[in-house]
Scaffold this active site. Structure first.
Site, PDB file in Angstrom:
ATOM      1  N   ASP A   1       0.830  -1.212   0.000  1.00 40.33           N
ATOM      2  CA  ASP A   1       0.000   0.000   0.000  1.00 40.33           C
ATOM      3  C   ASP A   1       0.866   1.265   0.000  1.00 40.33           C
ATOM      4  O   ASP A   1       0.548   2.234  -0.677  1.00 40.33           O
ATOM      5  CB  ASP A   1      -0.922   0.015   1.229  1.00 40.33           C
ATOM      6  CG  ASP A   1      -2.147  -0.873   1.050  1.00 40.33           C
ATOM      7  OD1 ASP A   1      -2.505  -1.201  -0.103  1.00 40.33           O
ATOM      8  OD2 ASP A   1      -2.763  -1.242   2.078  1.00 40.33           O
TER       9      ASP A   1
ATOM     10  N   HIS B   1      -3.619   4.576   4.322  1.00 39.19           N
ATOM     11  CA  HIS B   1      -3.619   5.496   3.174  1.00 39.19           C
ATOM     12  C   HIS B   1      -3.621   6.956   3.622  1.00 39.19           C
ATOM     13  O   HIS B   1      -3.019   7.808   2.979  1.00 39.19           O
ATOM     14  CB  HIS B   1      -4.815   5.210   2.279  1.00 39.19           C
ATOM     15  CG  HIS B   1      -4.818   3.796   1.775  1.00 39.19           C
ATOM     16  ND1 HIS B   1      -3.784   3.270   1.051  1.00 39.19           N
ATOM     17  CD2 HIS B   1      -5.726   2.800   1.923  1.00 39.19           C
ATOM     18  CE1 HIS B   1      -4.054   2.007   0.767  1.00 39.19           C
ATOM     19  NE2 HIS B   1      -5.223   1.695   1.288  1.00 39.19           N
TER      20      HIS B   1
HETATM   21 ZN   LIG Z   1      -4.158  -2.456   0.114  1.00 42.07          ZN
END
Ligand SMILES: [Zn+2]
Length: 322
Positions: free
Chosen positions: A249, A272
């Site tokens: 990520d 995120h």
């Molecule tokens: Zn992810």
């Protein structure tokens, strides 16, 4: 397999051919079709939503277009047209060393595939990678940059490669505390990073379904943890798959910077939101980094580029994986 070193190419790269990819949207539960086209040098990664009015579907795939980071990374444009769950596709593009591509999507989200980047990597490598004439530019970190948000913390240190480290801390004993590092400049993205899947908790999943989210979610596209148990029959792909996916990520979110980062990123309890806030802090801190071509950087430090035969290596690696 040796690393094809596509991420170290001195020149920009795009795809050799246009390729298609179909999969289910995690939130809508509907099939989404993507067409990935080669694109001109210096154009970056851009998207066109084909299911909205012509002229309103173009979204530049850059950090300043990030509009939501709650469940996944969502980008959007001035018409309010958005595209959700871009991070695993971005990680695949970065891991394959693709700088420029135009991606058509016929829905509001990128397909979730198996919850990792591996299916995208296969699609991209099947299309083939094409060298472009223009030099590749990088962001060369020269001073440490830190960002803290409650118990979440991130720091980017100067370094001679592009390295990402994630530390996770979960009360759950299956996931626990774990650290995973990956070096985009040296390590094997396809084998050791791209296959790490996203994960969720059975109790949270039920409440998300109740509010109309993750209609496409299933054990085929996420690791599901129920208490101290993993519900997926085949278990984990890696012992540290949870931390590994967090690194994936980070790689995907940082691909939205638009340039390879030369430095070492460490994030504690990353998500995120942390990555995106960090990227904003980084790009606003202009005295901490230089913008330079990878060729000039290598010349400055006498580094020999070892990846010119990468297409040959790539074919070898494809042969191994068939
Ligand atoms: Zn992810």
């Amino acid at each position: 397999m040796t690393n094809p070193l596509l991420t170290n190419s001195l020149t920009q790269q795009t795809l050799k051919n246009t390729v298609n990819c179909v999969g289910i949207g995690l939130h809508s539960g509907k099939n989404v079709s993507m067409v990935i086209h080669p694109a001109e040098a210096n154009s970056g990664i851009n998207f066109v939503r084909k299911d909205v009015s012509p002229g309103k579907g173009f979204i530049t795939g850059r950090w300043y277009n990030v509009v939501d980071t709650k469940m996944s990374t969502t980008i959007g444009n001035e018409y309010g047209v958005t595209l959700q769950t871009v991070e695993h596709l971005f990680a695949a593009l970065k891991g394959c060393g693709i700088d420029n591509a135009l991606i058509e999507v016929d829905g509001p989200e990128v397909p979730i595939m198996d919850g990792s980047s591996a299916p995208f990597v296969d699609v991209l490598l099947n299309a083939g990678i094409e060298d472009q004439k223009e030099d590749r530019n990088i962001i060369w970190i020269q001073r440490p940059i830190e960002y803290r948000n409650g118990d979440k913390y991130a720091i980017l240190m100067p370094g001679s490669s592009s390295k990402f480290t994630a530390e996770i801390q979960f009360d759950n004993t299956i996931i626990g505390t774990n650290v995973c590092s990956f070096d985009l400049s040296h390590d094997d993205f396809r084998n050791n990073m791209s296959r790490a899947r996203t994960f969720g908790f059975a109790d949270e999943i039920n409440s998300l379904i109740e509010v109309g989210l993750i209609k496409g979610g299933s054990l085929t596209n996420a690791i599901v943890v129920d208490g101290e148990e993993i519900l997926n029959e085949d278990g984990l792909r890696f012992k540290n798959e949870f931390a590994r996916h967090k690194v994936l990520d980070c790689i995907g979110d940082f691909a939205l910077v638009g340039y390879q980062i030369l430095g070492s990123y460490y994030a504690k309890k990353p998500g995120h939101e942390l990555n995106h806030q960090f990227i904003k802090a980084l790009l606003n801190n202009r005295s901490a980094w230089s913008y330079i071509s990878l060729r000039d950087y290598n010349d400055m430090f006498g580094i020999k580029y070892a990846g010119k035969n990468h297409n040959e290596q790539l074919h070898k690696s494809q042969a191994v994986y068939k």
